[in-house]
Structure formats: structure tokens, C-alpha cells
Design a protein around this motif. Structure first.
Motif, short mmCIF file in Angstrom:
data_model
loop_
_atom_site.label_atom_id
_atom_site.label_comp_id
_atom_site.label_asym_id
_atom_site.label_seq_id
_atom_site.Cartn_x
_atom_site.Cartn_y
_atom_site.Cartn_z
N GLY A 1 -5.75 -5.30 4.61
CA GLY A 1 -6.83 -5.06 3.66
C GLY A 1 -7.36 -3.64 3.74
N GLN A 2 -7.46 -3.11 4.96
CA GLN A 2 -7.90 -1.73 5.11
C GLN A 2 -6.87 -0.76 4.54
OE1 GLN A 2 -8.47 -1.90 9.37
NE2 GLN A 2 -10.71 -2.03 9.17
N GLN A 3 -5.59 -1.04 4.76
CA GLN A 3 -4.56 -0.19 4.19
C GLN A 3 -4.61 -0.20 2.67
OE1 GLN A 3 -0.55 -0.48 5.90
NE2 GLN A 3 -1.42 -1.52 7.67
N GLN A 4 -4.89 -1.36 2.09
CA GLN A 4 -4.98 -1.43 0.64
C GLN A 4 -6.17 -0.64 0.12
OE1 GLN A 4 -3.26 -1.47 -1.85
NE2 GLN A 4 -2.84 -3.59 -2.41
N ARG A 5 -7.27 -0.65 0.87
CA ARG A 5 -8.43 0.14 0.46
C ARG A 5 -8.14 1.64 0.57
NH1 ARG A 5 -13.26 -1.73 3.82
NH2 ARG A 5 -11.84 -3.02 5.06
N VAL A 6 -7.34 2.04 1.55
CA VAL A 6 -6.89 3.43 1.61
C VAL A 6 -6.06 3.75 0.37
CG1 VAL A 6 -5.51 5.13 2.86
CG2 VAL A 6 -6.93 3.52 4.13
N GLY A 7 -5.22 2.79 -0.04
CA GLY A 7 -4.43 2.98 -1.25
C GLY A 7 -5.30 3.20 -2.47
N ILE A 8 -6.42 2.49 -2.54
CA ILE A 8 -7.35 2.67 -3.66
C ILE A 8 -7.98 4.06 -3.60
CG2 ILE A 8 -9.53 1.87 -4.66
CD1 ILE A 8 -8.77 -0.96 -3.72
N ALA A 9 -8.40 4.48 -2.40
CA ALA A 9 -8.98 5.82 -2.25
C ALA A 9 -7.97 6.90 -2.63
CB ALA A 9 -9.46 6.03 -0.81
N HIS B 1 0.81 -1.22 0.00
CA HIS B 1 0.00 0.00 0.00
C HIS B 1 0.84 1.27 0.00
CE1 HIS B 1 0.12 -2.47 3.64
NE2 HIS B 1 -0.81 -3.18 3.05
N ASN B 2 2.09 1.22 0.53
CA ASN B 2 3.01 2.36 0.49
C ASN B 2 2.41 3.63 1.11
OD1 ASN B 2 4.91 0.80 -0.90
ND2 ASN B 2 4.07 1.37 -2.89
N LEU B 3 1.67 3.49 2.20
CA LEU B 3 1.11 4.66 2.87
C LEU B 3 2.20 5.34 3.72
CD1 LEU B 3 -2.30 3.21 4.13
CD2 LEU B 3 -1.83 4.41 1.98
N PHE B 4 2.03 6.64 3.93
CA PHE B 4 2.94 7.36 4.82
C PHE B 4 2.58 7.00 6.25
CE2 PHE B 4 2.69 10.28 1.09
CZ PHE B 4 4.03 10.23 0.73
N PRO B 5 3.49 6.35 6.99
CA PRO B 5 3.13 5.84 8.32
C PRO B 5 2.86 6.93 9.34
CG PRO B 5 5.47 5.55 7.92
CD PRO B 5 4.87 5.99 6.62
N HIS B 6 3.46 8.13 9.14
CA HIS B 6 3.34 9.20 10.12
C HIS B 6 2.16 10.13 9.82
CE1 HIS B 6 5.65 10.65 6.71
NE2 HIS B 6 5.39 11.89 7.08
N ARG B 7 1.36 9.77 8.82
CA ARG B 7 0.19 10.59 8.48
C ARG B 7 -1.08 9.78 8.63
NH1 ARG B 7 2.93 13.51 3.22
NH2 ARG B 7 4.32 14.86 4.43
N THR B 8 -2.16 10.47 8.97
CA THR B 8 -3.44 9.78 9.14
C THR B 8 -3.95 9.29 7.79
OG1 THR B 8 -4.76 11.78 8.82
CG2 THR B 8 -4.02 11.28 11.08
N VAL B 9 -4.98 8.48 7.85
CA VAL B 9 -5.62 8.00 6.63
C VAL B 9 -6.05 9.17 5.75
CG1 VAL B 9 -7.72 6.88 5.77
CG2 VAL B 9 -6.34 5.77 7.56
N LEU B 10 -6.72 10.15 6.34
CA LEU B 10 -7.18 11.31 5.57
C LEU B 10 -6.00 12.07 4.97
CD1 LEU B 10 -9.67 13.03 4.77
CD2 LEU B 10 -9.20 14.43 6.79
N GLN B 11 -4.95 12.26 5.74
CA GLN B 11 -3.78 12.97 5.24
C GLN B 11 -3.11 12.23 4.09
OE1 GLN B 11 -1.67 13.27 8.95
NE2 GLN B 11 -2.46 15.32 9.42
N LYS C 1 -12.44 5.64 9.66
CA LYS C 1 -11.01 5.46 9.92
C LYS C 1 -10.18 6.69 9.52
CE LYS C 1 -11.56 1.05 11.05
NZ LYS C 1 -11.34 0.55 12.42
N ALA C 2 -10.81 7.79 9.17
CA ALA C 2 -10.10 8.93 8.60
C ALA C 2 -8.98 9.45 9.49
CB ALA C 2 -11.08 10.07 8.28
N ASP C 3 -9.18 9.42 10.80
CA ASP C 3 -8.20 10.01 11.72
C ASP C 3 -7.24 8.97 12.29
OD1 ASP C 3 -9.26 12.58 11.39
OD2 ASP C 3 -10.79 12.21 12.92
N GLN C 4 -7.32 7.74 11.85
CA GLN C 4 -6.40 6.72 12.33
C GLN C 4 -5.13 6.70 11.48
OE1 GLN C 4 -8.14 2.89 12.99
NE2 GLN C 4 -9.75 3.67 14.34
N TYR C 5 -4.12 6.01 12.00
CA TYR C 5 -2.84 5.89 11.30
C TYR C 5 -2.73 4.50 10.67
CZ TYR C 5 -1.38 10.29 13.37
OH TYR C 5 -1.29 11.62 13.69
N PRO C 6 -1.92 4.36 9.63
CA PRO C 6 -1.83 3.07 8.94
C PRO C 6 -1.57 1.88 9.86
CG PRO C 6 -0.76 4.75 7.61
CD PRO C 6 -1.15 5.41 8.90
N TYR C 7 -0.75 2.06 10.90
CA TYR C 7 -0.44 0.92 11.77
C TYR C 7 -1.66 0.43 12.54
CZ TYR C 7 -0.49 3.85 16.01
OH TYR C 7 -0.87 4.66 17.05
#
Length: 250
Positions: A147-155, A93-103, A136-142
Motif C-alpha cells: 500500500g505504501q509503494q502504491q502511494r509512492v506511485g501516486i506521488a 507500482h513499478n518503482l525502481f527498486p535500487h532508488r529511494t522513494v524520493l529518487q 519514508k523519503a530515504d527508504q527503498y521500495p523493499y
């Protein structure tokens, strides 16, 4: 039906290794193309050339109104317009770990596309609801499952408002029980009319969702057509061999 994507004579080598030999295919607007093939066949490299993450050595790719001949020099402005046509969802998913889902979701629209932050936030909230993660907008990737992280990647990819969505084996890194949630989101996107190219090893998913299937082997499209033909009654012996190994590995 008008083609959103056309690919002609695509070639790519890494050093002396020729990965793509002569790839050509069309993707009509509003359709789903599933790309299958064994490991090392060139399917992921082919997908990455569609976003110029890997620059093709030769070949012409048209996405919407943008056409690039990779055998010729390509200026930065044209390459930027070309890349802006598609959104990529990776295996990890390559999400930024230090940023929230929304960020994470608003990063591209605000930083790359220079859209107003308030507008990007409103769009992101709608997209997170669409992929089932509005709460989950204000949560962090960890704090999320794979599966949820991958869905954030899609968004995040959708937030860039691309005309074409590219998926590189989006479920390959997930635990089996998490695969279904991601595939359901992709099915919903297909039902909404998104044009998508999906590299996948989920053959039954391809049967259900794809309008056409490309079987890539040795850097060429060995067989293509509707799922009922390519997956149900393949004409090439190599395709039959591949499917037998995938569907009946024992």
C-alpha cells in the motif's frame, strides 16, 4: 462545466481481436469518472489509450488543449504533448527498486521534463507528505508495504504535474487491509479537485467518490451516468447482472 477530456469513436484491436469497438464519453474538469466492467471488457485498454500507452487504431481524444485523431499519423512532438497531459497509476507500482522513494518521485520531473533537481525535490517532499509518506523519503521500495509503494506511485504520477490522473485498478494487487489507505489518498485528490478516470472493481468506493460511472462491456460503453443511476438503478440487464455478481457473489 468545461470538459477536460473528450473521447469520440475510440477503436482498438490486437490482431484479429477487437477490444474497443466504439468508445465515446466526456469527463468534465474537476470530476471523477469510475470505469467498471468484467475482466476482458476493454476497460484497461481504454484507459491505456488515454495516455497512448496503447495507441488507438481510430478515434479522437482531446485532453485540455491537445487533440489527437488516432486514425491519422501522429508526429512525435504531438504525441509527447498528449502523453504529458496525464499521469498514470498502475495496478503494480513499478518503482525502481535500487532508488529511494524520493529518487523514484523526482525521476520523471528531472529526467523527462528537465526541471531543476532542487525544485523537483521540494515538490516531491510536499507530495510525499500529501500521501502520508513524508518520513519514508530515504527508504527503498523493499522497505515499504504494498500500500505504501502504491502511494509512492501516486506521488510519482502527481510529480509530473498532469492535468488528468488515470488509475488502473490501483488496489487490485493489495492485501485487503492495505486498500483503505490508498483509497483515502484518492478520495483526498478528488476533494482537491483533481480530474480523474479510475478503472476499479471497488463498487462502493465508486459510489462514494465518482461523479459518473461508465460500465464497459464488449468494448463499448453500455451504460453511463451518475453512480446513483448506474450502480443503484441500472437500466441495462447486463449491468444489473454484473453488479449482482460483484456485490453478491455467492
Amino acid at each position: 462545466m468545461t470538459d477536460l477530456l473528450t473521447v469520440r469513436g475510440l477503436r482498438k484491436s490486437f490482431g484479429d481481436l477487437q477490444v474497443l469497438r466504439d468508445i465515446s464519453f466526456d469527463v468534465p474538469a474537476g470530476t471523477v469518472t469510475a470505469v467498471i466492467g468484467s475482466s476482458g471488457s476493454g476497460k484497461t485498454t481504454m484507459l491505456r489509450t488515454l495516455n497512448a500507452l496503447d495507441r488507438a487504431d481510430a478515434g479522437v481524444i482531446d485532453i485540455g488543449s491537445v487533440s489527437v485523431d488516432f486514425a491519422q499519423p501522429v508526429d512525435r512532438a504531438t504525441l509527447a504533448r498528449f502523453r504529458a497531459q496525464s499521469g498514470m497509476v498502475f495496478q503494480s507500482h513499478n518503482l525502481f527498486p535500487h532508488r529511494t522513494v524520493l529518487q523514484n518521485v523526482i525521476e520523471g520531473p528531472v529526467i523527462v521534463q528537465k526541471r531543476p533537481k532542487a525544485e523537483a525535490i521540494e515538490d516531491a517532499k510536499v507530495l510525499l507528505e500529501q500521501v502520508g509518506l513524508g518520513e519514508k523519503a530515504d527508504q527503498y521500495p523493499y522497505q515499504l508495504s504494498g500500500g505504501q509503494q502504491q502511494r509512492v506511485g501516486i506521488a510519482r504520477a502527481l510529480a509530473l504535474r498532469p492535468t488528468l490522473m488515470l488509475f488502473d485498478e490501483p488496489t487490485s494487487a493489495l492485501d485487503p487491509e492495505l486498500v483503505g489507505d490508498v483509497l483515502r489518498v484518492i478520495k483526498d485528490l478528488a476533494a482537491d479537485g483533481w480530474t480523474m478516470v479510475i478503472v476499479t472493481h471497488e463498487i462502493r468506493f465508486a459510489q462514494q467518490v465518482a461523479d459518473q460511472v461508465l460500465f464497459i462491456d464488449g468494448g463499448v460503453v453500455l451504460e453511463s451516468g451518475p453512480p446513483a443511476q448506474v450502480l443503484g438503478e441500472p437500466s441495462h440487464a447486463r449491468t444489473r447482472q454484473f453488479l449482482q455478481r460483484i456485490l453478491d457473489p455467492i
